[in-house]
Design an enzyme around this catalytic site. Structure first.
Site, PDB file in Angstrom:
ATOM      1  N   GLU A 152       0.849  -1.197   0.000  1.00  0.00           N
ATOM      2  CA  GLU A 152       0.000   0.000   0.000  1.00  0.00           C
ATOM      3  C   GLU A 152       0.882   1.244   0.000  1.00  0.00           C
ATOM      4  O   GLU A 152       1.870   1.297   0.709  1.00  0.00           O
ATOM      5  CB  GLU A 152      -0.869  -0.027   1.267  1.00  0.00           C
ATOM      6  CG  GLU A 152      -1.783   1.147   1.411  1.00  0.00           C
ATOM      7  CD  GLU A 152      -2.656   1.332   0.176  1.00  0.00           C
ATOM      8  OE1 GLU A 152      -3.468   0.451  -0.117  1.00  0.00           O
ATOM      9  OE2 GLU A 152      -2.508   2.379  -0.512  1.00  0.00           O
ATOM     10  N   ASN A 209       9.597   3.860   0.568  1.00  0.00           N
ATOM     11  CA  ASN A 209       9.556   4.649   1.801  1.00  0.00           C
ATOM     12  C   ASN A 209      10.955   5.125   2.199  1.00  0.00           C
ATOM     13  O   ASN A 209      11.138   6.258   2.650  1.00  0.00           O
ATOM     14  CB  ASN A 209       8.937   3.833   2.948  1.00  0.00           C
ATOM     15  CG  ASN A 209       7.417   3.964   2.959  1.00  0.00           C
ATOM     16  OD1 ASN A 209       6.838   4.621   2.100  1.00  0.00           O
ATOM     17  ND2 ASN A 209       6.763   3.332   3.918  1.00  0.00           N
ATOM     18  N   ALA A 253      11.684  21.089   4.005  1.00  0.00           N
ATOM     19  CA  ALA A 253      12.491  20.985   5.236  1.00  0.00           C
ATOM     20  C   ALA A 253      11.602  21.224   6.448  1.00  0.00           C
ATOM     21  O   ALA A 253      10.607  21.934   6.368  1.00  0.00           O
ATOM     22  CB  ALA A 253      13.615  22.002   5.188  1.00  0.00           C
ATOM     23  N   CYS A 261       4.961   4.906   9.669  1.00  0.00           N
ATOM     24  CA  CYS A 261       5.649   4.103   8.650  1.00  0.00           C
ATOM     25  C   CYS A 261       7.091   4.462   8.358  1.00  0.00           C
ATOM     26  O   CYS A 261       7.949   3.591   8.434  1.00  0.00           O
ATOM     27  CB  CYS A 261       4.814   4.078   7.378  1.00  0.00           C
ATOM     28  SG  CYS A 261       3.331   3.085   7.643  1.00  0.00           S
TER      29      CYS A 261
HETATM   30  N1  LIG Z   1      -0.891   3.845   8.065  1.00  0.00           N
HETATM   31  C1  LIG Z   1      -0.518   4.024   6.816  1.00  0.00           C
HETATM   32  O1  LIG Z   1      -0.651   5.114   6.268  1.00  0.00           O
HETATM   33  C2  LIG Z   1       0.073   2.906   6.014  1.00  0.00           C
HETATM   34  C3  LIG Z   1       0.351   1.674   6.577  1.00  0.00           C
HETATM   35  N2  LIG Z   1       0.915   0.671   5.832  1.00  0.00           N
HETATM   36  C4  LIG Z   1       1.136  -0.638   6.416  1.00  0.00           C
HETATM   37  O2  LIG Z   1      -0.145  -1.288   6.542  1.00  0.00           O
HETATM   38  C5  LIG Z   1      -0.199  -2.095   7.733  1.00  0.00           C
HETATM   39  C6  LIG Z   1      -1.351  -1.649   8.619  1.00  0.00           C
HETATM   40  O3  LIG Z   1      -1.105  -0.339   9.053  1.00  0.00           O
HETATM   41  P1  LIG Z   1      -2.241   0.535   9.784  1.00  0.00           P
HETATM   42  O4  LIG Z   1      -3.506   0.400   9.028  1.00  0.00           O
HETATM   43  O5  LIG Z   1      -1.663   1.876   9.990  1.00  0.00           O
HETATM   44  O6  LIG Z   1      -2.356  -0.250  11.161  1.00  0.00           O
HETATM   45  P2  LIG Z   1      -3.410  -0.031  12.350  1.00  0.00           P
HETATM   46  O7  LIG Z   1      -2.674  -0.335  13.594  1.00  0.00           O
HETATM   47  O8  LIG Z   1      -4.089   1.289  12.194  1.00  0.00           O
HETATM   48  O9  LIG Z   1      -4.513  -1.159  12.086  1.00  0.00           O
HETATM   49  C7  LIG Z   1      -4.277  -2.519  12.197  1.00  0.00           C
HETATM   50  C8  LIG Z   1      -5.565  -3.173  12.675  1.00  0.00           C
HETATM   51  O10 LIG Z   1      -5.423  -4.590  12.617  1.00  0.00           O
HETATM   52  C9  LIG Z   1      -6.173  -5.157  13.687  1.00  0.00           C
HETATM   53  N3  LIG Z   1      -5.738  -6.548  13.882  1.00  0.00           N
HETATM   54  C10 LIG Z   1      -4.532  -6.996  14.293  1.00  0.00           C
HETATM   55  N4  LIG Z   1      -4.503  -8.338  14.287  1.00  0.00           N
HETATM   56  C11 LIG Z   1      -5.722  -8.757  13.838  1.00  0.00           C
HETATM   57  C12 LIG Z   1      -6.302 -10.017  13.583  1.00  0.00           C
HETATM   58  N5  LIG Z   1      -5.617 -11.145  13.754  1.00  0.00           N
HETATM   59  N6  LIG Z   1      -7.583 -10.086  13.166  1.00  0.00           N
HETATM   60  C13 LIG Z   1      -8.286  -8.945  12.965  1.00  0.00           C
HETATM   61  N7  LIG Z   1      -7.780  -7.713  13.172  1.00  0.00           N
HETATM   62  C14 LIG Z   1      -6.508  -7.614  13.590  1.00  0.00           C
HETATM   63  C15 LIG Z   1      -5.899  -4.216  14.832  1.00  0.00           C
HETATM   64  O11 LIG Z   1      -6.864  -4.326  15.853  1.00  0.00           O
HETATM   65  C16 LIG Z   1      -5.933  -2.859  14.115  1.00  0.00           C
HETATM   66  O12 LIG Z   1      -7.231  -2.293  14.141  1.00  0.00           O
HETATM   67  C17 LIG Z   1       1.188  -1.951   8.360  1.00  0.00           C
HETATM   68  O13 LIG Z   1       1.999  -2.988   7.912  1.00  0.00           O
HETATM   69  C18 LIG Z   1       1.709  -0.639   7.815  1.00  0.00           C
HETATM   70  O14 LIG Z   1       3.119  -0.582   7.769  1.00  0.00           O
HETATM   71  C19 LIG Z   1       1.198   0.840   4.513  1.00  0.00           C
HETATM   72  C20 LIG Z   1       0.941   2.029   3.899  1.00  0.00           C
HETATM   73  C21 LIG Z   1       0.325   3.150   4.572  1.00  0.00           C
HETATM   74  O1  LIG Z   2       3.976   3.378   4.234  1.00  0.00           O
HETATM   75  C1  LIG Z   2       3.262   4.264   4.659  1.00  0.00           C
HETATM   76  O2  LIG Z   2       2.645   4.229   5.711  1.00  0.00           O
HETATM   77  C2  LIG Z   2       3.098   5.544   3.921  1.00  0.00           C
HETATM   78  O3  LIG Z   2       4.140   6.441   4.401  1.00  0.00           O
HETATM   79  C3  LIG Z   2       4.086   7.753   3.843  1.00  0.00           C
HETATM   80  O4  LIG Z   2       2.832   8.364   4.113  1.00  0.00           O
HETATM   81  P1  LIG Z   2       2.507   9.072   5.511  1.00  0.00           P
HETATM   82  O5  LIG Z   2       3.404   8.533   6.569  1.00  0.00           O
HETATM   83  O6  LIG Z   2       1.042   8.966   5.696  1.00  0.00           O
HETATM   84  O7  LIG Z   2       2.814  10.612   5.323  1.00  0.00           O
HETATM   85  P2  LIG Z   2       3.760  11.509   4.422  1.00  0.00           P
HETATM   86  O8  LIG Z   2       2.927  12.549   3.794  1.00  0.00           O
HETATM   87  O9  LIG Z   2       4.637  10.735   3.558  1.00  0.00           O
HETATM   88  O10 LIG Z   2       4.653  12.211   5.548  1.00  0.00           O
HETATM   89  C4  LIG Z   2       5.489  11.464   6.393  1.00  0.00           C
HETATM   90  C5  LIG Z   2       6.304  12.397   7.265  1.00  0.00           C
HETATM   91  O11 LIG Z   2       7.283  13.086   6.480  1.00  0.00           O
HETATM   92  C6  LIG Z   2       7.217  14.478   6.738  1.00  0.00           C
HETATM   93  N1  LIG Z   2       7.579  15.194   5.487  1.00  0.00           N
HETATM   94  C7  LIG Z   2       6.988  14.857   4.308  1.00  0.00           C
HETATM   95  C8  LIG Z   2       7.348  15.491   3.137  1.00  0.00           C
HETATM   96  C9  LIG Z   2       8.331  16.494   3.167  1.00  0.00           C
HETATM   97  O12 LIG Z   2       8.704  17.105   2.136  1.00  0.00           O
HETATM   98  N2  LIG Z   2       8.905  16.808   4.358  1.00  0.00           N
HETATM   99  C10 LIG Z   2       8.554  16.172   5.518  1.00  0.00           C
HETATM  100  O13 LIG Z   2       9.118  16.491   6.597  1.00  0.00           O
HETATM  101  C11 LIG Z   2       5.783  14.738   7.175  1.00  0.00           C
HETATM  102  O14 LIG Z   2       5.698  15.901   7.950  1.00  0.00           O
HETATM  103  C12 LIG Z   2       5.492  13.481   7.976  1.00  0.00           C
HETATM  104  O15 LIG Z   2       5.953  13.621   9.308  1.00  0.00           O
HETATM  105  C13 LIG Z   2       4.228   7.635   2.319  1.00  0.00           C
HETATM  106  O16 LIG Z   2       4.133   8.932   1.745  1.00  0.00           O
HETATM  107  C14 LIG Z   2       3.160   6.720   1.739  1.00  0.00           C
HETATM  108  O17 LIG Z   2       3.383   6.556   0.344  1.00  0.00           O
HETATM  109  C15 LIG Z   2       3.234   5.356   2.428  1.00  0.00           C
HETATM  110  O18 LIG Z   2       2.201   4.518   1.976  1.00  0.00           O
END
Ligand SMILES: NC(=O)C1=CN([C@@H]2O[C@H](COP(=O)(O)OP(=O)(O)OC[C@H]3O[C@@H](n4cnc5c(N)ncnc54)[C@H](O)[C@@H]3O)[C@@H](O)[C@H]2O)C=CC1
Ligand SMILES: O=C(O)[C@H]1O[C@H](OP(=O)(O)OP(=O)(O)OC[C@H]2O[C@@H](n3ccc(=O)[nH]c3=O)[C@H](O)[C@@H]2O)[C@H](O)[C@@H](O)[C@@H]1O
Length: 441
Positions: A152, A209, A253, A261
């Site tokens: 994602e 990332n 900056a 993440c």
């Molecule tokens: N938060 C973000 O913007 C992004 C996150 N990711 C990745 O996606 C994954 C998920 O991240 P988030 O959505 O932020 O995590 P989150 O912590 O917000 O959500 C995870 C959910 O999974 C549930 N869960 C855990 N074990 C379970 C099970 N066995 N059955 C059912 N539910 C269960 C938890 O209760 C929780 O609600 C991570 O690996 C993260 O690195 C990737 C891209 C963007």
């Molecule tokens: O793997 C993930 O979870 C996600 O991580 C980031 O998304 P996110 O963490 O939601 O937010 P960003 O907008 O990327 O910002 C991350 C951090 O970098 C900082 N940032 C971002 C851009 C910049 O130019 N300077 C800077 O300091 C932001 O303030 C923030 O603290 C990536 O942008 C997503 O593509 C990825 O899916």
């Protein structure tokens, strides 16, 4: 239309589930957090994400979206199961895969026949193969599993937009059939699809990332040099960004990257490299620079005041970036902890992240209901998150409300020429310091 279950209803799982329902699939989201599911069944979103609640309502009403805490019910007659559970970091920086393998066991227990498992969670290279092996080995009845790595790339705060307008969808699988099913599911998004083997897909996520984090640490290092040589980082970043080979994004900056993440994924990639006996020097520097950068405002305040003991500090913004309530690994938390060590008296304000911050900062700080309340009688203000509400706050109000209008701006929210119109002392990142004596009127 496919019948799909999504395991994990967090930032990724919920957004994925809702958006897949929106393009016509039949989706059941399952989470073992009872409170989250109760909130969702009430038609409310447990996270702050612009536009999400509207889509939840619509798709629940049109009966394409369901929520449950029961794995058996969620997996009943589904063709595809997405895993979107958390993969937080262990103490040593490696990814913790407990939730992933717990979810795999639940598939083994409740699914039979044939299933495609799509791994959305960010997992170290090789994990998808282990997930397949784990599900098949523990299956209670005969089960053929195809695993697809579908990392994602959404950003929090823009999650819905990114899902519908992403740059690419990566599908990594050794099964042509499974890859074709996932490509077909995603077709209505009309986003270019990249097919790879499983390990390359897993690596694309970490490398992306890590590269973005590298851009941020690079520009932050340049900003420090700008301060010392009298250059302006905003002009420098703009000038660099106009080169299409460099690109203008992720050159802002500030006080470093935070969130759930970048910090964990950069550390995990260092571990992944270490496991194959490679020292990822560049990425280790990126992480070190970021850790230092997060404390930049305290460093500047100490330089200015000598001691912060007893000083009233207003912290403006707690979320790791605007438009989210997420405070995981936010610079605000590191800053507050350091300010407390220095004896500061802290009042914090954020438009939406107060509840999440309370769970971490407890009663160590005062919580203000508004920017005005946070600034009232403060000796200094630290701007941590560039919320519109903060950027648009009238500068004269800083003058009026604060005991001494001294701003340390970690996100360069204001133009220097605007600040110069007011009796404000202004410290920002990579730009000249503005002294109140530079008043033009
Ligand atoms: N938060 C973000 O913007 C992004 C996150 N990711 C990745 O996606 C994954 C998920 O991240 P988030 O959505 O932020 O995590 P989150 O912590 O917000 O959500 C995870 C959910 O999974 C549930 N869960 C855990 N074990 C379970 C099970 N066995 N059955 C059912 N539910 C269960 C938890 O209760 C929780 O609600 C991570 O690996 C993260 O690195 C990737 C891209 C963007
Ligand atoms: O793997 C993930 O979870 C996600 O991580 C980031 O998304 P996110 O963490 O939601 O937010 P960003 O907008 O990327 O910002 C991350 C951090 O970098 C900082 N940032 C971002 C851009 C910049 O130019 N300077 C800077 O300091 C932001 O303030 C923030 O603290 C990536 O942008 C997503 O593509 C990825 O899916």
């Amino acid at each position: 239309m496919r019948k799909i279950a999504i395991v994990g209803t967090g930032y990724v799982g919920l957004v994925t589930g809702v958006c897949l329902a929106e393009i016509g699939h039949q989706v059941t989201c399952i989470d073992n957090n009872v409170d989250k599911i109760a909130t969702l069944l009430d038609g409310k979103s447990p996270i702050y994400e612009p536009g999400l609640e509207k889509l939840i309502h619509r798709n629940m009403a049109e009966k394409r979206l369901e929520f449950t805490t029961n794995h058996r019910e969620a997996f009943f007659k589904v063709e595809v199961i997405y895993l979107a559970v958390g993969t937080p970091q262990n103490r040593d920086g490696s990814a913790n895969l407990d939730c992933i393998f717990q979810a795999a066991r639940e598939i083994s227990e409740h699914v039979s026949g044939e299933i495609v498992v799509v791994v959305k969670s960010t997992v170290p290279v090789g994990t998808n193969d282990k997930i397949k092996q784990s599900i098949e080995e523990n299956a209670l009845s005969p089960l053929k599993v195809d695993v697809v790595s579908n990392p994602e790339f959404l950003r929090e705060g823009h999650a819905i937009y990114d899902t519908f307008h992403g740059d690419r969808i990566v599908i990594g699988s050794s099964s042509k059939r499974a890859a074709a099913i996932i490509a077909e599911i995603n077709e209505p998004f009309n986003i270019p699809i990249i097919h790879t083997d499983v390990r390359s897909a897993e690596m694309i996520k970490y490398a992306s990332n890590a590269f973005l984090a590298t851009k941020i640490s690079f520009i932050n290092e340049i900003s420090t040099i700008c301060e010392k040589v009298g250059a302006n980082i905003e002009d420098v970043a703009y000038g660099m960004g106009q080169d299409s080979r460099i690109g203008s994004q992720f050159l802002k900056a500030g006080i470093g990257y935070g969130g759930s993440c970048f910090p964990k994924d950069t550390k995990a990639l260092v571990q992944i490299a270490g496991n194959v006996k490679h020292t990822f020097d560049l990425l280790e520097s990126v992480i070190r620079i970021n850790n230092h950068q997060q404390l930049k405002l305290v460093e500047k305040a100490l330089l200015r005041f000598g001691s912060l003991k007893g000083m009233r500090v207003a912290i403006l913004g707690l979320a790791f970036k605007p438009n989210t309530d997420d405070v995981r690994e936010a610079a605000s938390i590191v800053l507050v902890e350091r300010l407390l060590e220095e004896g500061g008296r802290i009042t914090v304000y954020d438009p939406v992240a107060m509840d999440n911050a309370r769970k971490i900062l407890m009663n160590e700080v005062n919580y203000a209901d508004s920017l005005r309340e946070a600034l009232y009688q403060a000796d200094m203000a630290l701007i941590v998150t560039e919320w519109d509400e903060i950027k648009e706050f009238p500068l004269e109000e800083f003058e009026k409300l604060m005991a001494t209008p001294i701003i340390f701006d970690g996100r360069n929210c204001y133009r220097l020429e605007d600040i110069e119109q007011y009796a404000i002392e202004y410290h920002s990142i990579g730009r000249a310091m503005i002294k109140a004596t530079q008043l033009t009127s």
